[in-house]
Design an enzyme around this catalytic site. Structure first.
Site, PDB file in Angstrom:
ATOM      1  N   LEU A  14       0.834  -1.199   0.000  1.00 39.75           N
ATOM      2  CA  LEU A  14       0.000   0.000   0.000  1.00 39.75           C
ATOM      3  C   LEU A  14       0.867   1.247   0.000  1.00 39.75           C
ATOM      4  O   LEU A  14       0.934   1.979   0.978  1.00 39.75           O
ATOM      5  CB  LEU A  14      -0.918   0.002   1.228  1.00 39.75           C
ATOM      6  CG  LEU A  14      -2.257  -0.678   1.091  1.00 39.75           C
ATOM      7  CD1 LEU A  14      -3.036  -0.629   2.391  1.00 39.75           C
ATOM      8  CD2 LEU A  14      -3.075  -0.076  -0.027  1.00 39.75           C
ATOM      9  N   HIS A  15       1.561   1.484  -1.101  1.00 37.80           N
ATOM     10  CA  HIS A  15       2.314   2.735  -1.230  1.00 37.80           C
ATOM     11  C   HIS A  15       1.348   3.811  -1.711  1.00 37.80           C
ATOM     12  O   HIS A  15       0.137   3.588  -1.769  1.00 37.80           O
ATOM     13  CB  HIS A  15       3.536   2.554  -2.138  1.00 37.80           C
ATOM     14  CG  HIS A  15       3.207   2.207  -3.560  1.00 37.80           C
ATOM     15  ND1 HIS A  15       2.969   3.164  -4.504  1.00 37.80           N
ATOM     16  CD2 HIS A  15       3.055   1.015  -4.173  1.00 37.80           C
ATOM     17  CE1 HIS A  15       2.688   2.575  -5.666  1.00 37.80           C
ATOM     18  NE2 HIS A  15       2.733   1.270  -5.489  1.00 37.80           N
ATOM     19  N   ALA A  16       1.825   4.979  -2.056  1.00 33.73           N
ATOM     20  CA  ALA A  16       0.977   6.153  -2.297  1.00 33.73           C
ATOM     21  C   ALA A  16      -0.157   5.942  -3.298  1.00 33.73           C
ATOM     22  O   ALA A  16      -1.304   6.261  -3.008  1.00 33.73           O
ATOM     23  CB  ALA A  16       1.839   7.332  -2.730  1.00 33.73           C
ATOM     24  N   ALA A  19      -2.777   3.210  -2.168  1.00 32.84           N
ATOM     25  CA  ALA A  19      -3.426   3.722  -0.958  1.00 32.84           C
ATOM     26  C   ALA A  19      -4.400   4.834  -1.329  1.00 32.84           C
ATOM     27  O   ALA A  19      -5.503   4.917  -0.780  1.00 32.84           O
ATOM     28  CB  ALA A  19      -2.383   4.212   0.039  1.00 32.84           C
TER      29      ALA A  19
END
Length: 87
Positions: A14-16, A19
């Site tokens: 769940l990186h930028a 997310a």
């Protein structure tokens, strides 16, 4: 209230961007949506809160939703997560 445990299958977790996709979806629902990893539970409508979980590939998360559209929200979130969070 509905709860479901899912594994993150997006290879970068769940990186930028994923997310942001998750937060964008949860913000469309009236229900309260929370994501937990281990002992930490955060509001899934907050990008910074979701990023603070540090969710990686293969991690198990628990989604908890309560409100008038909880079933629809859970179905849509499960689909998004199982399909790689839009990546």
């Amino acid at each position: 209230m509905v709860e479901r445990t899912l594994n993150i299958n997006n290879k970068f977790g769940l990186h930028a961007r994923p997310a942001s996709n998750l937060v964008s979806l949860t913000s469309k629902f009236k229900s309260n949506v929370y994501i937990s990893k281990g002992e930490k539970k955060v509001n899934a409508k907050s990008l910074l809160a979701v990023l603070s979980l540090g969710v990686s590939y293969g991690d198990e998360i628990k989604i908890t939703i309560s409100g008038e559209d909880e079933i629809d929200a859970m179905d849509k979130l499960t689909e998004l997560i199982n399909n790689g969070l839009g990546e």
